[in-house]
Enzyme design. Structure first.
Site, PDB file in Angstrom:
ATOM      1  N   HIS A   1       0.957  -1.229   0.030  1.00  0.00           N
ATOM      2  CA  HIS A   1       0.118   0.040  -0.076  1.00  0.00           C
ATOM      3  C   HIS A   1       0.810   1.430  -0.009  1.00  0.00           C
ATOM      4  O   HIS A   1       2.168   1.268   0.259  1.00  0.00           O
ATOM      5  CB  HIS A   1      -1.077  -0.071   1.253  1.00  0.00           C
ATOM      6  CG  HIS A   1      -2.123  -1.038   1.053  1.00  0.00           C
ATOM      7  ND1 HIS A   1      -3.189  -1.077   1.891  1.00  0.00           N
ATOM      8  CD2 HIS A   1      -2.003  -1.915   0.144  1.00  0.00           C
ATOM      9  CE1 HIS A   1      -3.677  -2.076   1.702  1.00  0.00           C
ATOM     10  NE2 HIS A   1      -3.466  -2.758   0.428  1.00  0.00           N
TER      11      HIS A   1
ATOM     12  N   GLU B   1       1.390   3.887   2.019  1.00  0.00           N
ATOM     13  CA  GLU B   1       1.860   4.186   3.249  1.00  0.00           C
ATOM     14  C   GLU B   1       3.229   3.276   3.454  1.00  0.00           C
ATOM     15  O   GLU B   1       4.063   3.730   3.801  1.00  0.00           O
ATOM     16  CB  GLU B   1       0.993   3.680   4.482  1.00  0.00           C
ATOM     17  CG  GLU B   1      -0.306   4.438   4.477  1.00  0.00           C
ATOM     18  CD  GLU B   1      -1.458   3.749   3.933  1.00  0.00           C
ATOM     19  OE1 GLU B   1      -2.512   3.710   4.635  1.00  0.00           O
ATOM     20  OE2 GLU B   1      -1.367   3.019   2.880  1.00  0.00           O
TER      21      GLU B   1
ATOM     22  N   ALA C   1     -29.996   3.831 -27.344  1.00  0.00           N
ATOM     23  CA  ALA C   1     -30.765   4.585 -26.622  1.00  0.00           C
ATOM     24  C   ALA C   1     -32.018   3.912 -25.767  1.00  0.00           C
ATOM     25  O   ALA C   1     -31.945   4.433 -24.601  1.00  0.00           O
ATOM     26  CB  ALA C   1     -31.712   5.388 -27.635  1.00  0.00           C
TER      27      ALA C   1
END
Length: 387
Positions: free
Chosen positions: A53, A55, A299
């Site tokens: 991660h 950190e 659509a």
């Protein structure tokens, strides 16, 4: 200088986090900056799902200089064991004195527990700096962990007078090369791309990623919402179904047989009048691991996801991305981007928010957000002054 430095470092953390776009799902994008005595001593981001991660990467770069430093993050450090150990513990072990974070992690496995661990260990925690930007950055992750459903983007390419094709049905090409490359970029960030039977038969697209990088899954699964027509074996999407996944989602019963051998999955889903229940489709895609899906259908498919097919239509889309070409096609019978029953009064129209515009070559991209969990019936009551 303190507030200015905080703002600059959080901006940097957000910029670093964005480098993980399309690589980290189902995890969030996170950036981290370690600052000591006004100097950056470590920086990192979550590079890919399953990897370290943000950190951890930033603290590793900082080394011993992380002691008594300030850590800037756009999202709360995790507090549980997943693919990697808890980041909150890594922050504590590094001796960080202060954590400045933009946003609490909405994941029920975290949801404030990371902050509680830090504070219990004596770390000073400040939350809320650039919260809005942090929420926008991780809107896909937040939708997934709070609802269990993927983030839905409705994309259309159209002329300035609102046509997605000529009266002949021909639509190649309304927008220019830059816009088409951007469309492939959108696909590369998605776990699934959805079209309807009409688009499959009329345009016969491949729906592959031919420009830019593929996302976390490598190849977004291609989904066709199929009605009652026979499935032609000449569809371009089926030619490489074995190497690039294809799902045919239908409310009718198709014999699997030869389709299984061709690498095509048949999903029999609930439906009404031959139309697939789109909410059921999204739930099934979430079970498959989808975080973001891209709707490129015609659509009627767009109307379904926008809740405009009539009755109490639930809005299933989170965002629209319409690319306008500086062209006028005309034609009373030429199709527009959204079909369905529509609304009977302008006050009942879908209200968009956070509209942003940017140029793609000569074309103009509009990105806007929708409020989910509202219905046409609810809009009608508001228009009449009801509750």
């Amino acid at each position: 200088m303190g507030k200015r430095l905080d703002a600059e470092m959080m901006t940097l953390a957000l910029r670093l986090a964005r480098k993980g776009l399309g690589r980290t799902w189902p995890n969030p994008m996170v950036g981290a900056v370690v600052v000591k005595r006004g100097n950056i001593v470590g920086a990192g981001w979550h590079k890919q799902y399953g990897g370290p991660h943000a950190e951890v990467n930033a603290l590793k770069q900082a080394g011993r200089r992380a002691k008594e430093a300030t850590l800037y993050l756009n999202l709360e450090p995790c507090s549980h064991h997943g693919k990697t150990p808890p980041c909150a513990e890594a922050v504590i072990r590094a001796g960080v004195a202060r954590v400045v974070c933009a946003l609490r992690d909405p994941n029920p496995k975290v949801l404030g527990q990371g902050f509680r661990r830090l504070r219990a260990a004596g770390v000073r925690v400040e939350v809320g700096l650039q919260r809005r930007a942090a929420k926008k950055l991780n809107e896909v992750f937040i939708k997934r962990v709070t609802t269990g459903l993927p983030f839905v983007v409705c994309k259309s390419a159209l002329s300035l007078d609102g046509k997605i094709a000529c009266v002949s049905g021909e639509s190649r090409w309304i927008t220019g090369q830059a816009a088409r490359r951007y469309a492939h970029h959108l696909r590369s960030l998605s776990d699934a791309v959805i079209i309807g039977q009409g688009t499959a038969l009329q345009d016969n697209p491949r729906l592959t990623v031919r420009h830019g990088r593929a996302g976390r899954t490598g190849k977004p699964v291609r989904v066709i919402l199929w009605g009652r027509a026979p499935i032609p074996k000449t569809l371009a999407m089926l030619s490489k179904a074995g190497s690039w996944p294809v799902i045919i989602a239908t409310a009718r019963i198709f014999p699997r047989g030869s389709w299984d051998r061709r690498g095509v999955e048949i999903w029999h889903l609930p439906g009404k009048d031959g139309r697939v229940d789109l909410a059921a489709l999204l739930r099934r895609l979430a079970e498959r691991g989808a975080s973001q899906v891209l709707v490129e259908g015609g659509a009627e498919v767009q109307a379904g996801f926008l809740g405009l097919t009539g009755g109490r239509g639930e809005i299933l889309a989170d965002q629209i991305q319409f690319i306008y070409a500086p062209k006028v096609i005309g034609g009373r019978e030429a199709p527009g981007p959204v079909g369905g029953a529509g609304v009977s009064h302008p006050s009942q129209a879908l209200a968009l928010r956070q509209c942003a515009w940017r140029l793609l070559g000569a074309d103009m991209l509009c990105v806007a957000e929708l409020e989910r969990n509202t219905t046409r019936a609810g809009a009608t009551r508001r228009a009449r002054g009801g509750k």
